[in-house]
Design an enzyme around this catalytic site. Structure first.
Site, short mmCIF file in Angstrom:
data_model
loop_
_atom_site.label_atom_id
_atom_site.label_comp_id
_atom_site.label_asym_id
_atom_site.label_seq_id
_atom_site.Cartn_x
_atom_site.Cartn_y
_atom_site.Cartn_z
CB ALA A 54 7.18 33.52 -8.63
NE ARG A 55 8.43 40.19 -10.47
CZ ARG A 55 8.27 40.81 -11.64
NH1 ARG A 55 7.06 41.23 -12.00
NH2 ARG A 55 9.29 41.00 -12.45
CB VAL B 149 12.69 38.14 -21.98
CG1 VAL B 149 11.70 37.00 -21.72
CG2 VAL B 149 12.45 39.28 -21.02
NE ARG C 266 4.30 43.67 -16.99
CZ ARG C 266 4.27 43.99 -15.71
NH1 ARG C 266 3.30 44.73 -15.24
NH2 ARG C 266 5.21 43.56 -14.88
CG ASP D 251 17.06 37.83 -32.43
OD1 ASP D 251 16.45 37.92 -31.34
OD2 ASP D 251 17.50 38.82 -33.04
CG ASP E 258 2.59 39.20 -12.16
OD1 ASP E 258 2.83 40.41 -12.17
OD2 ASP E 258 2.51 38.49 -13.18
CG HIS F 108 2.31 40.18 -16.55
ND1 HIS F 108 2.89 40.01 -15.31
CD2 HIS F 108 3.33 40.51 -17.39
CE1 HIS F 108 4.19 40.21 -15.41
NE2 HIS F 108 4.49 40.52 -16.65
#
Length: 312
Positions: free
Chosen positions: A151-152, A15, A89, A36, A149, A176
């Site tokens: 956009a989906r 991501v 999640r 990172d 979500d 979400h």
């Protein structure tokens, strides 16, 4: 003073790296710093993106440390464990909580003016915790919420109705995750009610049909994870859209997650929100049917129960 054209991305897994790529090639930023726990991974991702910069707008991309975040206008937090097949999640929470607690103090030690955009899952719970831990100005901590979500939903409806998804106006709100809901009562195609549009083009508008579309949206991540192991392109594009609204001070309405008060106490969940250079400027009171209001209340209650369980 922060520089809105400088962005930091913490965590360059699937991501984070995809988000970094979309941000670096968007033309929005002149500088992008990647952090990172695996420094070599950050260096590799930065090099890979830099090799394509000549095909896009100029953007300096490099691996850095927390000190490099001192003047970032936006910091994207994408660090955390990946969601496993079949894992909700919420089940990710225990694995990502410790990561968040180690990162937030290092950000605020060098920058207390940035907009902190949480992308890691479970995003609503982590956004709440980041809000409390960071103690940044009101609205400066937001999560990606139900932007992806939504956009989906637009994609699924566009496919079903044979219309450009950009002309589909509908929204997913709440968690979400599994308790999110589609707001059918206000969904429309360029102002024409969905039910009326279906009648015009000869499409079924039954409860079962709309429920099937909603379930495809709600379960999309599980399906993608089963197929390829992780989701990252869609959320990477969603991060770019949110960053654009912030950088350009658009005052766009996006269903990001931010701190709100409900009948069940404070929570963070996805609601239509005016987004600009100062983050979440206002959360809109979306008209809902009685059934939708009950679903949203249930979503908020479930999120609050998780927060109570972990003592937040």
């Amino acid at each position: 003073m922060v520089n809105l054209r400088k962005c930091g991305v913490i965590g360059v897994g699937f991501v984070g790296a995809t988000s970094a790529f979309t941000l670096a090639t968007s033309g929005l930023f002149s500088e992008l710093v990647l952090l990172d726990a695996n420094r070599k991974k950050a260096e590799g991702e930065a090099a890979d993106i830099n090799h394509g910069v000549s095909f896009a707008q100029p953007c300096k991309v490099y691996a850095g440390d927390y000190a490099d975040l001192a003047d970032c206008g936006i910091v994207v937090l994408a660090a955390g464990a990946n969601q496993k097949p079949g894992e909700s999640r919420i089940e990710l929470l225990g694995r990502n909580l410790a990561i968040l607690k180690s990162i937030i103090p290092q950000i605020t030690a060098v920058n207390r003016e940035c907009i902190l955009l949480i992308v890691s899952n479970p995003v609503d719970i982590l956004t709440y915790m980041a809000t409390k831990l960071a103690d940044l100005p009101a609205g400066h901590v937001i999560g990606s919420g139900t932007v992806l979500d939504t956009a989906r939903l637009k994609y699924q409806l566009g496919q079903y109705l044979g219309v450009d998804a950009r002309n589909v106006h509908g929204i997913i709100v709440g968690e979400h995750g599994d308790s999110e809901l589609a707001v059918w009562s206000s969904a429309n195609i360029s102002g024409l009610d969905i039910e009326d549009y279906c009648r015009c083009v000869g499409k079924d508008y039954s409860f079962s049909t709309m429920q099937h579309i909603y379930e495809n949206v709600r379960d999309a991540a599980y399906s993608i994870i089963e197929g390829k192991g992780a989701t990252y392109y869609g959320i990477g594009m969603a991060v770019r859209r949110i960053a654009e609204a912030i950088l350009r001070d658009e005052h766009s309405v996006l269903p990001v997650t931010s701190l709100v008060k409900t009948d069940y106490g404070e929570v963070c969940l996805g609601l239509p929100t005016v987004v600009g250079a100062q983050g979440a400027l206002a959360v809109l009171d979306l008209p809902l049917s009685d059934a939708e209001r009950a679903q949203l209340d249930s979503s908020a209650e479930k999120l609050r129960a998780v927060l109570d369980e972990i003592g937040m």
